[in-house]
Design an enzyme around this catalytic site. Structure first.
Site, short mmCIF file in Angstrom:
data_model
loop_
_atom_site.label_atom_id
_atom_site.label_comp_id
_atom_site.label_asym_id
_atom_site.label_seq_id
_atom_site.Cartn_x
_atom_site.Cartn_y
_atom_site.Cartn_z
N GLY A 16 2.00 -3.80 -12.35
CA GLY A 16 1.14 -2.65 -12.01
C GLY A 16 1.20 -2.35 -10.55
O GLY A 16 1.39 -1.17 -10.33
N ASP A 73 -4.83 -7.27 -0.93
CA ASP A 73 -5.58 -7.93 -1.60
C ASP A 73 -6.46 -7.05 -1.90
O ASP A 73 -7.34 -6.10 -1.29
CB ASP A 73 -6.20 -9.19 -0.83
CG ASP A 73 -7.12 -10.32 -1.82
OD1 ASP A 73 -6.18 -10.39 -2.92
OD2 ASP A 73 -7.92 -10.57 -1.59
N HIS A 193 -7.90 3.73 -4.12
CA HIS A 193 -8.10 2.77 -2.83
C HIS A 193 -6.77 2.48 -2.22
O HIS A 193 -6.77 2.33 -1.14
CB HIS A 193 -8.95 1.71 -3.23
CG HIS A 193 -8.42 1.05 -4.56
ND1 HIS A 193 -8.30 1.44 -5.61
CD2 HIS A 193 -8.37 -0.40 -4.71
CE1 HIS A 193 -7.79 0.39 -6.61
NE2 HIS A 193 -8.02 -0.60 -5.86
#
Length: 211
Positions: A16, A73, A193
């Site tokens: 993804g 991350d 984000h």
């Protein structure tokens, strides 16, 4: 203007993420190579913060490939759960055999919120996605580029939508009146984000200080 970077190793084996980042880098003429394609193993992620884990992954991929490397991350922080799953988002419901799935991770979050609701009545379902991107030009880069962004929403019990991955089917966006998994992929890339962090990364890449 960021002309020197032609190939970057993506320090992730997440399909993804590869799809999302490839679509973001493609217009820039930068080829994104997944580390698995080069036979690079996943790096350890022992740290309690997103930025430390992203930096460790980027340095590992760059060292093994000899190329610039990008790592992210990311995860979801649920406010009522004191920020969990946080850096453990991808493996939140991992069992003793290392098995994990998005469905199990989501169910663990929903179950934890349900327990709080049973004990306290109404429960705060607000949460935010976090993305930290780290780009190193080489493994010992003394000044890696770091970009960070948050994306706020609410956790809903019933999954909705066919797009996205991770916690997207349960992450409700009040402004759009839908979950992230219901957003068209192009709109998700703009709002997310990662999209926000990516634009910040590009801004830094385009600065005169980066060469």
């Amino acid at each position: 203007m960021m002309v020197k970077l032609k190939k970057i190793v993506l320090a992730s084996n997440n399909a993804g993420k590869l799809k999302e980042f490839s679509s973001l880098f493609e217009p820039l003429g930068i080829e994104l190579i997944p580390q698995s394609q080069l036979g690079i193993s996943e790096a350890a992620e022992p740290y309690p913060t997103f930025v430390e884990n992203a930096l460790a992954k980027a340095r590992h991929a760059s060292s093994a490939s000899g190329l610039p490397a990008l790592a992210d991350d990311s995860g979801i922080c649920v406010h009522a759960l004191n920020g969990e799953p946080g850096v453990h988002s991808a493996r939140y419901a991992e069992d003793e055999h290392g098995n994990r799935s998005d469905q199990q991770n989501n169910q663990k979050v929903i179950s934890a919120l349900s327990l709080l609701a049973q004990a306290d009545g109404l429960v705060d379902r607000s949460a935010h996605y976090v993305a930290v991107l780290v780009l190193v030009r080489h493994a010992d880069d003394p000044q890696p580029l770091i970009a960070e962004a948050n994306w706020s929403g609410l956790i809903v019990e019933q999954p909705q939508g066919e797009h996205g991955f991770g916690y997207d089917p349960h992450f409700w966006l009040a402004e759009q009146q839908m979950t992230v998994a219901q957003l068209p992929p192009d709109l998700k890339n703009h709002l997310s984000h990662r999209g926000q962090a990516f634009r910040e990364l590009i801004r830094k890449l385009s600065s005169p200080e980066f060469s």
